[in-house]
Motif scaffolding. Sequence first.
Motif, PDB file in Angstrom:
ATOM      1  N   VAL A 114       0.838  -1.205   0.000  1.00  0.00           N
ATOM      2  CA  VAL A 114       0.000   0.000   0.000  1.00  0.00           C
ATOM      3  C   VAL A 114       0.871   1.252   0.000  1.00  0.00           C
ATOM      4  O   VAL A 114       0.599   2.213  -0.731  1.00  0.00           O
ATOM      5  CB  VAL A 114      -0.951  -0.009   1.215  1.00  0.00           C
ATOM      6  N   TRP A 124      -0.668   2.375  -9.289  1.00  0.00           N
ATOM      7  CA  TRP A 124      -2.023   2.079  -8.799  1.00  0.00           C
ATOM      8  C   TRP A 124      -3.028   2.199  -9.943  1.00  0.00           C
ATOM      9  O   TRP A 124      -3.890   1.331 -10.122  1.00  0.00           O
ATOM     10  CB  TRP A 124      -2.389   3.029  -7.664  1.00  0.00           C
ATOM     11  N   ILE A 235      -6.113   4.835  -2.744  1.00  0.00           N
ATOM     12  CA  ILE A 235      -5.727   4.648  -1.354  1.00  0.00           C
ATOM     13  C   ILE A 235      -4.632   5.661  -1.035  1.00  0.00           C
ATOM     14  O   ILE A 235      -3.639   5.749  -1.748  1.00  0.00           O
ATOM     15  CB  ILE A 235      -5.206   3.226  -1.090  1.00  0.00           C
TER      16      ILE A 235
END
Length: 264
Positions: A114, A124, A235
Amino acid sequence: MPLPALVIMKMLGVPRDMLFKMKEWSDDLINFVGSPRTVEDKYERARRGVIAMADFFSQLVAERRAQPKNDILTYLVEARDEQSALTDDELVAAAMLMLFAGHETTTNLLGNAVMALHANPDQWEHLRQSPGSIESAVEEFLRFDGPVLSTARVVARSHELGGHSLEEGQRMFVMLTAANRDPKVFDEPDRLDIGRKPNRHVTFGKGAHFCLGAPLARLEAKTAFNELLKRFQRIEVAKPIEELDWIDAMVMRGVRALPVRLHR
C-alpha cells in the motif's frame, strides 16, 4: 493484520476469538527475531510470549488427540502419533512457527505494498486499468519492499566469499532486500514496476529453506488487492512515511500501524 491472521488460525484450528491474544504473543516474539539489544526486556518478553503460546498449543494438541478435526494441527498430531515423525516439542514448535510466520509476514507485505502504491500513483492506476496484472504486481511488491529484510544462516565450513573470511559456526544475516535490488539482476531496481518480467526475487528464500507459506501469501495478497481495486478508486497513506513507526528489527520489515484514507 486480521486477514492473514484469521486465515492461518482457521487452517490450524485456532478459535477466531483468540485473534488479539495471538497478536499480543506474536508481538512479544518479534522482540527476539533480529531486534536490537537496546529493546527493553526483549528476552523476558520473548520468553513470556513463547511460554504462553506453547501452553496454548499444548492444550489444543490434547484436544485434537481426543477429538480430531479437519485442520493442520490434527494432521500434525497424526504425524506425531501414527508415524513418529515429530516429537511433542517439535509438534508444538511447528504450530507456533506456522502461526507466527503465517500472519506477521503477510501483514507487512500488504502494508508495504500500500505504501509503495501510494508513492507511485501511476502504478495504482495501471493496476486499476489492468486488473489482470495482479499476479505480476504481487511479485513486484514482494521484490520492491518485501516483508522480510534478511534471513539468518550458520556457516557450514570456513571459506572466503567476496574477499571476506567466513568461519565455520559463525551466524550471518543474508540481506534479501539487497539481493532484490541488485542492478545486475533487475533493470532500474529502485523503480516499482508491477509489470516487471522476469522477476527473480528471493523474498521467499531458496532451496531447502524456501518459504512453506509462499503460495498462501501470494493468494492472500492477490485476494486483498483484488478487493481493494473493486471497492476504492484510490488509497492514500494519511501520514508522512518518515513519521510512521517502523518495526525495529533486522528480520521483519514493516510498520506497526498504517493509517490510510480510502477514496471511493
